[in-house]
Scaffold this active site. Sequence first.
Site, PDB file in Angstrom:
ATOM      1  N   CYS A 118      37.449  47.358  49.211  1.00 28.67           N
ATOM      2  CA  CYS A 118      37.298  45.945  48.833  1.00 28.67           C
ATOM      3  C   CYS A 118      36.454  45.798  47.575  1.00 28.67           C
ATOM      4  O   CYS A 118      36.852  45.148  46.629  1.00 28.67           O
ATOM      5  CB  CYS A 118      36.655  45.150  49.951  1.00 28.67           C
ATOM      6  SG  CYS A 118      37.623  45.156  51.445  1.00 28.67           S
ATOM      7  N   HIS A 119      35.267  46.383  47.588  1.00 25.55           N
ATOM      8  CA  HIS A 119      34.353  46.143  46.474  1.00 25.55           C
ATOM      9  C   HIS A 119      33.751  47.417  45.925  1.00 25.55           C
ATOM     10  O   HIS A 119      32.789  47.393  45.187  1.00 25.55           O
ATOM     11  CB  HIS A 119      33.241  45.182  46.887  1.00 25.55           C
ATOM     12  CG  HIS A 119      33.761  43.967  47.572  1.00 25.55           C
ATOM     13  ND1 HIS A 119      33.807  43.856  48.925  1.00 25.55           N
ATOM     14  CD2 HIS A 119      34.305  42.838  47.079  1.00 25.55           C
ATOM     15  CE1 HIS A 119      34.354  42.702  49.247  1.00 25.55           C
ATOM     16  NE2 HIS A 119      34.672  42.065  48.158  1.00 25.55           N
TER      17      HIS A 119
END
Lengths: 198, 538
Positions: free
Chosen positions: A155-156
């Site tokens: 995701c990040h």
Amino acid sequence: MANSGVDTKRRRFLIAATSVVGAVGVAPLAYAFLGSMAPSARALAAGAPVEVDVSKIEAGQLTRVLWQGKPVWVVNRTPEMLSNLPSLDNALRDPNSDVLTQQPEYAKNATRSIKPEYVVLVGICTHLGCSPGYRPEVAPADLGAEWKGGWLCACHGSRFDLAGRVYKNVPAATNLVVPPHYYKTDNIVLVGLDGGKA
Amino acid sequence: MADHPKHNYTGLLGWVEDRFPLMETWNYHLAQYYAPRNFNIWYYFGSLAILVLVFQIFSGLFLAFHYKPDAALAFNSVEYIMRDVPGGWFIRYMHSTGASFFFIVVYLHMFRALIYGSYKGKRELLWLIGMTIYLALMATAFMGYLLPWGQMSLWGAQVIINLFNTIPFIGEQLSVWLRGDFVLSDATLNRFFALHFFIPVIVLPALVFVHMVALHAVGSNNPDGIEIKQGPKGNRWSPDAPKDGIPFFPYYIVKDVFGVGVFLFVFFAVLFFAPEMGGFFLEPPNFEPANALKTPLHIAPVWYFTPFYTILRSIPDPWYGTVGMFSAIILLFLLPWIDKNPIKSWRYRNASHMANLLLFAIVFLILGWMGTKSVEPLYKELGTRMTQIYFLFFVVLGIHSRPFANSQPSNVLGILIAVVLGLLVWIGSGFLSFGGIFAGIVVGLAFALIFMLGNFIAKQYFGKNGVKARYAAWFFILLGLIIFYDVYFRFVPSDTTATVQMLLQLIWPVVYLGVTLLLPALSPSVNAEKPVPERVTE
């Protein structure tokens, strides 16, 4: 109607009194409505502990179970994986697990586990709650030569080593959570309770 | 009927008008609402946004006839709509395509306001209401995306709700309260469905109504940024109306109908031929049912959130990342107070301002594109650099708003900001710890030093004060701050790949600041403003 008979003091008192009574009424109303959005009794009751048989996990493999609606990982780390852990300390944000909320006391050690080879982690990134991907391979092309195995959050981009310790300069700020757990027998670990050891 | 305004309507219309201000409202908002005669293509998007809102409300209503807001049934009920409900696929695709088109028209509508300064001239409230609509729209779209209960629904919502988790002290309880459970579950889906109905059907139309009331009270801006109400009076329709105004009905209604025609052509082309738009409008992982054990390998929000998503993940700390992401939106609210230049339209502002707006648009698009990419060193650095420029834009906008100010930034002001910044960092990184105090002092001192150094260099090469020295000083100060941020917050000596990227991609802020601040310091022609005409141009 002329203004002559208006008692402004009395009028102001009535406006103030009505406002106060109204506000007093709004408070419990707001409490009732906003309170209804909190977890219900049913949600509170969920969350029983789960058992994992660690003898069934192959060396280097990860197994997932669901506990309180969250993924929990149990990994059987190879001796090679364990020996790589200390070499990463400089690249990590909290190598000694000093943030105490992230693990029970019995997991505040070099391997963040009760038995060195088996690490139990809540598989939720401490950044914003994605479930990071397991990347046990050493130095894959996309993760760079320094990678010694661990988890990458797609995701990040947060990175964790094989003890769930967070790298520096990634969005997540704390190590992965070690849930309360204890060994019921030699091979059965119970996730969710710590057998009074806390 | 003495207290009712006089009118000349007879028959049924007269009977109604005696009891309800039907024609009065029609005239005030349409037939006698005089809009500037020089609207161009940018002025289609407001009315198109209303059209899409209507599309969304109706397609949403018909979807709700078949949809089930239950974690066990939701995914299948959406598939049921797609396969078994007669024409269900059409209504669903209309709704999902409409969501993306809503943001396309709203982003263009907002950019129009930026280039023509439509937030100025007593239009601050209009702008704030508009920004509130944008927020409500984002909330609605976010909650709507959870409803199909696919993989992207679950993990996207997981990430966004966890943003609240990062708030110090109350975050944990707040996010549990929002979810109604300790994890994203049926309780969350149920309330999101209710809110996804309530906000767009009740709140959005109310806000749109207030937006129009504010617009019609102040009057429309135009591509020249000239107030037609302050110009000469008298046109074909009324001796008191602005000479450069034409009645909204029929003229702009006809224009907007043409716009609607073109819009529908594009809209239905997408709906019928590419409803998923290559994974941008509907993402592939969302065709997989939600699974709490496994996050899809590449998760990204839908395209209209990706710019802010990139900002979030380029800041290496959860709480500051959330702050950064939300301030990226909050700063837009403040535009009327940042840009105080009396000239509205970019047609008559200096070239640097025009460049600043164009670069901002490009940076916004790159940020959006980065948000769809996985985090590899190259993209991670590009995302961080674009984030820096996104925030620099607002500072530069403020600097450009007084193009002929001729004093260098005051060192006293710089030191004051440094003290406040140092205190914030101190509090933010541990109030009682030695490290926190140390960090506060380092950041405060560095800021003050960079500020004074920037002023000093500018004075050496561009003379003390003067327009050029002011631009140059800001150039050196802002560049210095970027480099300080890189070195102090982001530099990890052992990570050579990231360091190389950091150095290489320093080019972006250098180019950005060079174009917007150094260029006007070197050449007065880039800083020159053009005379604003008295009347609107063709």
